[in-house]
Design a protein around this motif. Sequence first.
Motif, PDB file in Angstrom:
ATOM      1  N   CYS A 239       0.825  -1.207   0.000  1.00 40.63           N
ATOM      2  CA  CYS A 239       0.000   0.000   0.000  1.00 40.63           C
ATOM      3  C   CYS A 239       0.863   1.262   0.000  1.00 40.63           C
ATOM      4  N   HIS A 240       1.897   1.269   0.840  1.00 37.87           N
ATOM      5  CA  HIS A 240       2.749   2.461   0.882  1.00 37.87           C
ATOM      6  C   HIS A 240       3.489   2.664  -0.442  1.00 37.87           C
ATOM      7  N   SER A 241       4.018   1.588  -0.998  1.00 45.35           N
ATOM      8  CA  SER A 241       4.755   1.699  -2.260  1.00 45.35           C
ATOM      9  C   SER A 241       3.858   2.215  -3.380  1.00 45.35           C
ATOM     10  N   GLU A 242       2.614   1.712  -3.429  1.00 47.17           N
ATOM     11  CA  GLU A 242       1.683   2.168  -4.463  1.00 47.17           C
ATOM     12  C   GLU A 242       1.298   3.630  -4.251  1.00 47.17           C
ATOM     13  N   MET A 243       1.140   4.027  -2.999  1.00 51.82           N
ATOM     14  CA  MET A 243       0.850   5.437  -2.714  1.00 51.82           C
ATOM     15  C   MET A 243       1.972   6.338  -3.218  1.00 51.82           C
ATOM     16  N   MET A 244       3.202   5.919  -2.973  1.00 49.99           N
ATOM     17  CA  MET A 244       4.341   6.723  -3.389  1.00 49.99           C
ATOM     18  C   MET A 244       4.436   6.799  -4.909  1.00 49.99           C
ATOM     19  N   THR A 245       4.061   5.713  -5.581  1.00 44.76           N
ATOM     20  CA  THR A 245       4.029   5.754  -7.042  1.00 44.76           C
ATOM     21  C   THR A 245       3.019   6.782  -7.522  1.00 44.76           C
ATOM     22  N   ASP A 246       1.829   6.744  -6.936  1.00 48.70           N
ATOM     23  CA  ASP A 246       0.806   7.723  -7.315  1.00 48.70           C
ATOM     24  C   ASP A 246       1.243   9.143  -6.971  1.00 48.70           C
ATOM     25  N   LYS A 247       1.839   9.299  -5.786  1.00 54.34           N
ATOM     26  CA  LYS A 247       2.268  10.633  -5.382  1.00 54.34           C
ATOM     27  C   LYS A 247       3.282  11.204  -6.360  1.00 54.34           C
ATOM     28  N   GLY A 248       4.164  10.338  -6.869  1.00 56.20           N
ATOM     29  CA  GLY A 248       5.132  10.784  -7.854  1.00 56.20           C
ATOM     30  C   GLY A 248       4.493  11.248  -9.148  1.00 56.20           C
ATOM     31  N   ASN A 249       3.264  10.800  -9.388  1.00 54.37           N
ATOM     32  CA  ASN A 249       2.502  11.214 -10.574  1.00 54.37           C
ATOM     33  C   ASN A 249       1.409  12.216 -10.235  1.00 54.37           C
ATOM     34  N   ASN A 250       1.524  12.814  -9.032  1.00 56.13           N
ATOM     35  CA  ASN A 250       0.559  13.825  -8.575  1.00 56.13           C
ATOM     36  C   ASN A 250      -0.873  13.301  -8.538  1.00 56.13           C
ATOM     37  N   ILE A 251      -1.011  12.054  -8.088  1.00 57.07           N
ATOM     38  CA  ILE A 251      -2.327  11.431  -7.957  1.00 57.07           C
ATOM     39  C   ILE A 251      -2.536  11.017  -6.513  1.00 57.07           C
ATOM     40  N   GLU A 252      -3.736  11.211  -6.014  1.00 50.96           N
ATOM     41  CA  GLU A 252      -4.108  10.772  -4.664  1.00 50.96           C
ATOM     42  C   GLU A 252      -5.379   9.952  -4.799  1.00 50.96           C
ATOM     43  N   ALA A 253      -5.345   8.708  -4.403  1.00 56.70           N
ATOM     44  CA  ALA A 253      -6.498   7.824  -4.568  1.00 56.70           C
ATOM     45  C   ALA A 253      -7.716   8.382  -3.832  1.00 56.70           C
ATOM     46  N   ILE A 254      -8.887   8.065  -4.344  1.00 53.01           N
ATOM     47  CA  ILE A 254     -10.125   8.670  -3.863  1.00 53.01           C
ATOM     48  C   ILE A 254     -10.342   8.498  -2.369  1.00 53.01           C
ATOM     49  N   TRP A 255     -10.066   7.314  -1.831  1.00 50.12           N
ATOM     50  CA  TRP A 255     -10.244   7.083  -0.399  1.00 50.12           C
ATOM     51  C   TRP A 255      -8.925   6.731   0.274  1.00 50.12           C
ATOM     52  N   HIS A 256      -7.840   7.309  -0.279  1.00 47.32           N
ATOM     53  CA  HIS A 256      -6.536   7.262   0.363  1.00 47.32           C
ATOM     54  C   HIS A 256      -6.091   5.837   0.683  1.00 47.32           C
ATOM     55  N   ASP A 257      -5.662   5.547   1.910  1.00 45.31           N
ATOM     56  CA  ASP A 257      -5.112   4.226   2.202  1.00 45.31           C
ATOM     57  C   ASP A 257      -6.134   3.117   1.999  1.00 45.31           C
ATOM     58  N   GLU A 258      -7.416   3.416   2.165  1.00 49.39           N
ATOM     59  CA  GLU A 258      -8.451   2.407   1.965  1.00 49.39           C
ATOM     60  C   GLU A 258      -8.524   1.948   0.506  1.00 49.39           C
ATOM     61  N   SER A 259      -8.264   2.854  -0.418  1.00 50.09           N
ATOM     62  CA  SER A 259      -8.281   2.492  -1.835  1.00 50.09           C
ATOM     63  C   SER A 259      -7.172   1.497  -2.158  1.00 50.09           C
ATOM     64  N   TYR A 260      -5.990   1.695  -1.590  1.00 54.14           N
ATOM     65  CA  TYR A 260      -4.874   0.788  -1.841  1.00 54.14           C
ATOM     66  C   TYR A 260      -5.079  -0.546  -1.120  1.00 54.14           C
ATOM     67  N   LEU A 261      -5.709  -0.504   0.045  1.00 51.50           N
ATOM     68  CA  LEU A 261      -6.044  -1.737   0.754  1.00 51.50           C
ATOM     69  C   LEU A 261      -6.966  -2.604  -0.095  1.00 51.50           C
ATOM     70  N   ASN A 262      -7.968  -1.986  -0.707  1.00 52.27           N
ATOM     71  CA  ASN A 262      -8.885  -2.744  -1.554  1.00 52.27           C
ATOM     72  C   ASN A 262      -8.190  -3.287  -2.791  1.00 52.27           C
ATOM     73  N   LYS A 263      -7.236  -2.556  -3.316  1.00 53.15           N
ATOM     74  CA  LYS A 263      -6.479  -3.060  -4.460  1.00 53.15           C
ATOM     75  C   LYS A 263      -5.635  -4.274  -4.038  1.00 53.15           C
ATOM     76  N   TYR A 264      -5.040  -4.205  -2.863  1.00 49.25           N
ATOM     77  CA  TYR A 264      -4.237  -5.333  -2.375  1.00 49.25           C
ATOM     78  C   TYR A 264      -5.090  -6.578  -2.226  1.00 49.25           C
ATOM     79  N   PHE A 265      -6.268  -6.435  -1.611  1.00 52.93           N
ATOM     80  CA  PHE A 265      -7.122  -7.592  -1.376  1.00 52.93           C
ATOM     81  C   PHE A 265      -7.740  -8.143  -2.660  1.00 52.93           C
ATOM     82  N   LEU A 266      -7.753  -7.361  -3.702  1.00 51.18           N
ATOM     83  CA  LEU A 266      -8.252  -7.874  -4.979  1.00 51.18           C
ATOM     84  C   LEU A 266      -7.334  -8.968  -5.509  1.00 51.18           C
TER      85      LEU A 266
END
Length: 301
Positions: free
Chosen positions: A232-259
Amino acid sequence: MLRRGRGASDSLPERATSCRSATERRGRRTDVLMMTPWLAPIVWDGSFNINILNAQFHQRHVRIGLTVFAIKKYTVFMKTFMETAEKFFMAGHKVNYYVFTDRVKEMPNITLADGRQLVVLEVPSYKRWQDVSMRRMEMIRDHSSKRFINEVDYLVCVDVDIKFTDEVGVEILSDVFGTLHPGFFGASHVQFTYERRKASVAYISPDDGDFYYAGGFFGGTVEEVYKLTNFCHSEMMTDKGNNIEAIWHDESYLNKYFLYHKPTKVLSPEYIWNNYYGHPGVIRKIRFLGIPKNDTAIRNK
């Protein structure tokens, strides 16, 4: 932090009956989904025997860590959180409370049961509440590899603005577990508020998804929580480097992980409820309940 789902509460099943059949007493409820398509159990009241489970976990001398973040004004929730945790969380088991805070002096003085201890971890604050929320994954990851792995067997990671209102015990423990978000329980996957922008690494297509998981209650073995939080942290940092913030922040990446990394156990909405969803019949016990608050006043102070 729980938010209201988009009309999902209107579709909550109402098939619960007042009498429990012999089948249900054996742990097989018929009014709710009891197993995921990948054969992971979904934990509901009536689906387990806590005495048998307690005996198994005591035999293994299991140690449990509970992580919580009390940043800025969120320290006001700590007294209620700790008092209710002492009453209802993992009663009779060894517990380390790991409290991440920027206000160490505001931690309450709570008498703990034998075998339980409070560990206060001082961390920096962030100007925006969104950054506080997202940085949780990084902090849990870093402490998992440096400290938690040497002190506990399982980690349970929860929000602080919630109180325990009924027993939460070893029935939740598994290699890695997530909790069904009550706002989307009974909704179809097209209603889930996954990240839908393809530019984000948290993107989940409208054709994908099993359940919508709450960011405020997840966990597993220390090793598996490390993998989850590192992703989750690594994916957040990737998005941050592209000036993107997921809609529900850490919860969005958690759902991607569990997928793509299916949880080995799923907790029902009993484990993270909020009264603005009402009290449908299938929810026999509310174990962890959101506390009403003024989000703006709390987040920005």
